[in-house]
Design a protein around this motif. Structure first.
Motif, PDB file in Angstrom:
ATOM      1  N   GLN A 138       0.839  -1.190   0.000  1.00  0.00           N
ATOM      2  CA  GLN A 138       0.000   0.000   0.000  1.00  0.00           C
ATOM      3  C   GLN A 138       0.880   1.249   0.000  1.00  0.00           C
ATOM      4  O   GLN A 138       2.023   1.205   0.465  1.00  0.00           O
ATOM      5  CB  GLN A 138      -0.915   0.030   1.231  1.00  0.00           C
ATOM      6  N   TRP A 139       0.345   2.362  -0.494  1.00  0.00           N
ATOM      7  CA  TRP A 139       1.094   3.611  -0.504  1.00  0.00           C
ATOM      8  C   TRP A 139       0.108   4.770  -0.603  1.00  0.00           C
ATOM      9  O   TRP A 139      -1.065   4.588  -0.945  1.00  0.00           O
ATOM     10  CB  TRP A 139       2.082   3.639  -1.679  1.00  0.00           C
ATOM     11  N   ASN A 140       0.581   5.965  -0.294  1.00  0.00           N
ATOM     12  CA  ASN A 140      -0.230   7.175  -0.434  1.00  0.00           C
ATOM     13  C   ASN A 140       0.341   8.049  -1.542  1.00  0.00           C
ATOM     14  O   ASN A 140       1.549   7.988  -1.840  1.00  0.00           O
ATOM     15  CB  ASN A 140      -0.267   7.970   0.871  1.00  0.00           C
ATOM     16  N   VAL A 141      -0.519   8.880  -2.118  1.00  0.00           N
ATOM     17  CA  VAL A 141      -0.112   9.757  -3.217  1.00  0.00           C
ATOM     18  C   VAL A 141      -0.565  11.182  -2.932  1.00  0.00           C
ATOM     19  O   VAL A 141      -1.734  11.418  -2.590  1.00  0.00           O
ATOM     20  CB  VAL A 141      -0.710   9.290  -4.560  1.00  0.00           C
ATOM     21  N   ASP A 142       0.352  12.120  -3.039  1.00  0.00           N
ATOM     22  CA  ASP A 142       0.035  13.543  -2.953  1.00  0.00           C
ATOM     23  C   ASP A 142       0.208  14.119  -4.353  1.00  0.00           C
ATOM     24  O   ASP A 142       1.286  14.008  -4.936  1.00  0.00           O
ATOM     25  CB  ASP A 142       0.962  14.235  -1.950  1.00  0.00           C
ATOM     26  N   GLN A 143      -0.856  14.705  -4.883  1.00  0.00           N
ATOM     27  CA  GLN A 143      -0.863  15.104  -6.291  1.00  0.00           C
ATOM     28  C   GLN A 143      -1.301  16.549  -6.437  1.00  0.00           C
ATOM     29  O   GLN A 143      -2.310  16.963  -5.872  1.00  0.00           O
ATOM     30  CB  GLN A 143      -1.816  14.171  -7.057  1.00  0.00           C
ATOM     31  N   GLN A 144      -0.547  17.325  -7.184  1.00  0.00           N
ATOM     32  CA  GLN A 144      -0.870  18.733  -7.374  1.00  0.00           C
ATOM     33  C   GLN A 144      -2.146  18.924  -8.191  1.00  0.00           C
ATOM     34  O   GLN A 144      -3.028  19.699  -7.825  1.00  0.00           O
ATOM     35  CB  GLN A 144       0.289  19.456  -8.057  1.00  0.00           C
ATOM     36  N   ASN A 145      -2.253  18.225  -9.301  1.00  0.00           N
ATOM     37  CA  ASN A 145      -3.411  18.356 -10.177  1.00  0.00           C
ATOM     38  C   ASN A 145      -4.243  17.080 -10.078  1.00  0.00           C
ATOM     39  O   ASN A 145      -4.024  16.110 -10.807  1.00  0.00           O
ATOM     40  CB  ASN A 145      -2.970  18.597 -11.622  1.00  0.00           C
ATOM     41  N   ARG A 146      -5.218  17.081  -9.175  1.00  0.00           N
ATOM     42  CA  ARG A 146      -5.988  15.870  -8.908  1.00  0.00           C
ATOM     43  C   ARG A 146      -6.993  15.531 -10.008  1.00  0.00           C
ATOM     44  O   ARG A 146      -7.625  14.480  -9.970  1.00  0.00           O
ATOM     45  CB  ARG A 146      -6.692  15.997  -7.557  1.00  0.00           C
ATOM     46  N   THR A 172      -5.462   1.346 -10.584  1.00  0.00           N
ATOM     47  CA  THR A 172      -6.115   2.625 -10.273  1.00  0.00           C
ATOM     48  C   THR A 172      -6.179   2.863  -8.766  1.00  0.00           C
ATOM     49  O   THR A 172      -6.325   4.006  -8.329  1.00  0.00           O
ATOM     50  CB  THR A 172      -7.529   2.666 -10.857  1.00  0.00           C
ATOM     51  N   ALA A 173      -6.070   1.791  -7.981  1.00  0.00           N
ATOM     52  CA  ALA A 173      -6.035   1.913  -6.519  1.00  0.00           C
ATOM     53  C   ALA A 173      -4.589   1.863  -6.047  1.00  0.00           C
ATOM     54  O   ALA A 173      -3.718   1.294  -6.716  1.00  0.00           O
ATOM     55  CB  ALA A 173      -6.839   0.790  -5.871  1.00  0.00           C
ATOM     56  N   SER A 174      -4.322   2.472  -4.896  1.00  0.00           N
ATOM     57  CA  SER A 174      -2.951   2.522  -4.377  1.00  0.00           C
ATOM     58  C   SER A 174      -2.661   1.328  -3.474  1.00  0.00           C
ATOM     59  O   SER A 174      -2.208   1.475  -2.338  1.00  0.00           O
ATOM     60  CB  SER A 174      -2.717   3.836  -3.629  1.00  0.00           C
TER      61      SER A 174
END
Length: 215
Positions: A138-146, A172-174
């Protein structure tokens, strides 16, 4: 009277032992430096925001594209570079006491307006031990342009091996299930983010070790 004289002597001895233990636990530091270049023409990039984690320090590159962190705690550190109109990048490096680790970042233009993407907070955590031979990454994603929908490909490989395996692609899932791992083995894994088939970011490379199956 002799008994009373022993009390302060023992107290001083305990203080001395306590100080010795504190010296053993002193944190060790090294340094990280590098240069950030345009991935197309290899010119230096000024004003790139470079950060470290878990040390959580930040700095900007100078006119020569150079950055430096003079005091970084010894161990595995993720270094991330971000700049407007460029795709972000992240690498994992080992920092050693009183040594300097040098890096070179090549940043590509953000032609599809994806913005910066940061992949972080892995499960299992970096350096985790006693993991099962089948579990979920599992992982998390921080995205500027969601508004840009990303998909992910997850790679993993055994320590000492150059053969990489794919735990999942076009996700498509993290998260993704990985199984069939060997016991008592160190593995490395990382995540690549893509947009419309083009790579836009990658995570640092993380490690974990499976248990030894001693029941």
């Amino acid at each position: 009277m002799k008994t009373k004289l022993w009390i302060p002597a023992i107290f001083l001895l305990l203080i001395f032992v306590g100080c010795e233990e504190e010296k053993i636990d002193i944190e060790k530091f090294g340094s990280v430096s590098g240069v950030v270049l345009d991935g197309e023409d290899y010119t230096p990039l000024e004003g790139v925001l470079v950060s470290t984690s878990p040390a959580s320090s930040t700095t900007l590159t100078n006119a020569e594209g150079v950055f430096e962190f003079n005091k970084v705690k010894e161990g595995e550190v993720a270094v991330t570079a971000r700049k407007k109109d460029f795709l972000s990048g992240s690498v994992s490096v080992a920092v050693y006491e009183s040594e300097s680790t040098a890096l070179t970042f090549f940043m590509l233009k953000d032609d599809k307006d994806v913005g910066w993407v940061s992949i972080y907070d892995p499960v299992p955590g970096n350096g985790a031990i006693d993991q099962q031979t089948s579990f979920t990454f599992q992982w998390n994603v921080d995205q500027q342009n969601r508004s840009k929908e990303l998909d992910y490909t997850v790679y993993y490989f055994e320590s000492g091996s150059t053969v990489q395996k794919i735990a999942g692609e076009n996700l498509t899932a993290s998260e993704v299930i990985v199984d069939g791992l060997n016991y008592s083995t160190t593995y490395y894994w990382y995540v690549v983010a893509k947009y419309e088939g083009d790579k836009v970011a990658n995570s640092p490379t993380w490690s974990f070790k499976t248990d030894d199956n001693n029941e």
